[in-house]
Design an enzyme around this catalytic site. Structure first.
Site, short mmCIF file in Angstrom:
data_model
loop_
_atom_site.label_atom_id
_atom_site.label_comp_id
_atom_site.label_asym_id
_atom_site.label_seq_id
_atom_site.Cartn_x
_atom_site.Cartn_y
_atom_site.Cartn_z
N HIS A 63 0.88 -1.32 0.28
CA HIS A 63 -0.07 -0.03 0.17
C HIS A 63 0.83 1.28 0.35
CE1 HIS A 63 0.44 -0.61 4.74
NE2 HIS A 63 0.29 0.79 4.42
N HIS A 65 0.75 3.96 1.60
CA HIS A 65 1.28 5.10 2.67
C HIS A 65 3.19 4.80 3.36
CE1 HIS A 65 -1.89 4.07 6.13
NE2 HIS A 65 -2.22 5.20 4.96
N ASP A 67 5.54 4.65 5.34
CA ASP A 67 6.39 3.84 5.87
C ASP A 67 6.77 2.62 5.25
OD1 ASP A 67 3.65 3.66 6.52
OD2 ASP A 67 4.18 2.11 8.67
N HIS A 269 6.45 -4.99 11.10
CA HIS A 269 5.35 -4.05 11.74
C HIS A 269 5.51 -3.79 13.01
CE1 HIS A 269 2.28 -1.53 10.52
NE2 HIS A 269 3.25 -0.84 8.96
ZN LIG Z 1 3.34 0.30 7.89
ZN LIG Z 2 0.20 1.39 6.39
#
Ligand SMILES: [Zn+2]
Ligand SMILES: [Zn+2]
Length: 317
Positions: A63, A65, A67, A269
Site C-alpha cells: 500500500h 503509506h 513507511d 510491523h
Molecule cells: Zn505501515
Molecule cells: Zn499503513
C-alpha cells in the site's frame, strides 16, 4: 529460499527498527531476490547485507503509506548507478505508477534499465514456470494488498547412479528420462522414468500481508501456507488501537494463521512502543498456539529448506 527482514517497524523508523521492507531471497531458485515494501532507507539497510541491487528482480508494494514506499526512488536510482541493467518490475496499488514516475522525473533520475510498473487488482498478478503470485485486498485505512507466493512443484531429480547402473548413455536420453518420459535404449531395453528419478517435491507457499486488521482475505491468502508474514503493530493491552487504525495485534495474526492452518508465523510491523524486553510478553500472549511464532527483527534471516524453517542469523552488522 530465505526471508530476510530489512525493516520491521511500524509508521516511523526507530533506533531498533527501520520501516517495512522484507526480502524473499530466491538466489538458488532463480538467481534473484524479490522485495516486499520499501520503507525509507531500505537501500541503507541493503548496504549491511550481501544483497546486490542489480539482482533485485521484483518489488511488491502492499500500500501507499510512506513507511512502505519512501525508500523506492533512492533504491531505484542507486540500482541504475551501480550498473543494474536487467529490467525491474514493481507491482502495487493504483497510484504507484504516477508517484514513481513524477518523483523520478522531477528529480531528473534517469534509469539505465527498463522499469515496469504494474497497478494491480485482486487475482494472479504474476506466473511463470516456477512461481505464481496472487494478490488480494486486505483491510487497512487505505487500499492494501496481501500476496501469496506459490512455488510450483519441483521436477523430479534424475538419479545418475541408477541410469549408470542401467547403462543409459549420457546425452538426450537422460534429458527425456528427467522430463518424465520412458525411453528405449539402443539395445532395445526400455527404461522407465520413474525407475531412475526421485519423487517430485512440493514447492513452498509463503504469504506476505501488508498492514491490515484481522480479515477474511488474510485467512484465505494464508490457507495452508508454510510461512505467513503478518503485521502485529499492537498487542493485547493496546488492542483497541488496532481496530481504530486498521492494524492487528499479535493475537489477530496468530488467529489468522490458525484459521488458515498455516505452519509458521512471523510477525513484523512492530510499534516502536514495544522495546526488546516487551517481546517476551508479546510472545506469551500467543503461547497457546501450536505452531511456531517469531517476532521479526531487522536483519533477521530465516532459511526454508526441506519443510523446515530455521532462523540463521540475527544481524549482518
Ligand atoms: Zn505501515
Ligand atoms: Zn499503513
Amino acid at each position: 529460499m530465505q526471508l530476510l527482514f530489512l525493516g520491521t517497524g511500524a509508521g516511523m523508523p526507530s533506533k531498533g527498527r527501520n520501516t517495512t521492507a522484507t526480502v524473499l531471497k530466491l538466489l538458488e531458485e532463480r538467481g534473484t531476490y524479490w522485495l516486499f515494501d520499501c520503507g525509507e532507507a531500505t537501500q541503507h539497510q541493503i548496504l549491511h547485507t550481501t544483497l546486490k541491487p542489480r539482482k533485485l528482480e521484483k518489488i511488491f508494494i502492499t500500500h501507499l503509506h510512506g513507511d512502505h514506499i519512501y525508500g523506492l526512488p533512492g533504491l531505484l536510482g542507486s540500482r541504475s548507478f551501480l550498473g543494474g541493467d536487467a529490467s525491474l518490475t514493481i507491482y502495487g496499488p493504483k497510484g504507484i505508477k504516477a508517484w514513481i514516475e513524477l518523483t523520478l522525473l522531477t528529480s531528473s533520475t534517469y534509469l539505465k534499465y527498463k522499469l515496469n510498473i504494474i497497478e494491480i487488482e485482486d487475482g494472479i498478478i504474476f506466473e511463470d514456470a516456477q512461481f505464481i503470485v496472487e494478490a488480494k485486498s486486505i483491510e487497512h485505512v487505505i487500499p492494501c494488498f496481501g500476496f501469496k507466493i506459490t512455488q510450483k512443484p519441483l521436477p523430479p531429480q534424475l538419479i545418475i547412479e541408477k541410469t549408470d547402473a542401467l547403462k543409459v548413455p549420457r546425452g538426450p536420453l537422460l534429458k527425456q528420462l528427467k522430463e518424465g518420459h520412458d525411453v528405449e535404449l539402443p539395445d532395445g531395453r526400455i527404461v522407465l522414468s520413474k525407475e531412475v528419478t526421485g519423487a517430485p517435491k512440493d514447492g513452498f507457499q509463503i504469504t506476505l500481508l501488508g498492514d491490515t486488521k484481522y480479515c477474511e482475505n488474510s485467512i484465505s491468502l494464508s490457507q495452508g501456507a508454510d510461512i505467513v508474514v503478518h503485521e502485529a503493530t499492537f498487542d493485547k493491552e493496546t488492542a483497541e488501537l488496532a481496530g481504530l487504525y486498521g492494524h492487528s495485534t499479535i493475537l489477530d495474526a496468530a488467529n489468522v494463521c490458525k484459521e488458515a492452518n498455516a505452519k509458521h508465523l512471523i510477525v513484523n510491523h512492530i510499534s516502536a512502543r514495544f522495546l526488546p524486553y516487551h517481546l517476551k510478553e508479546m510472545l506469551n500472549q500467543v503461547a497457546l498456539f501450536d505452531f511456531p511464532i517469531h517476532i521479526a527483527e531487522d536483519f533477521a534471516e530465516y532459511d526454508w529448506s526441506n519443510g523446515i524453517l530455521n532462523k540463521i542469523t540475527d544481524s549482518e552488522r
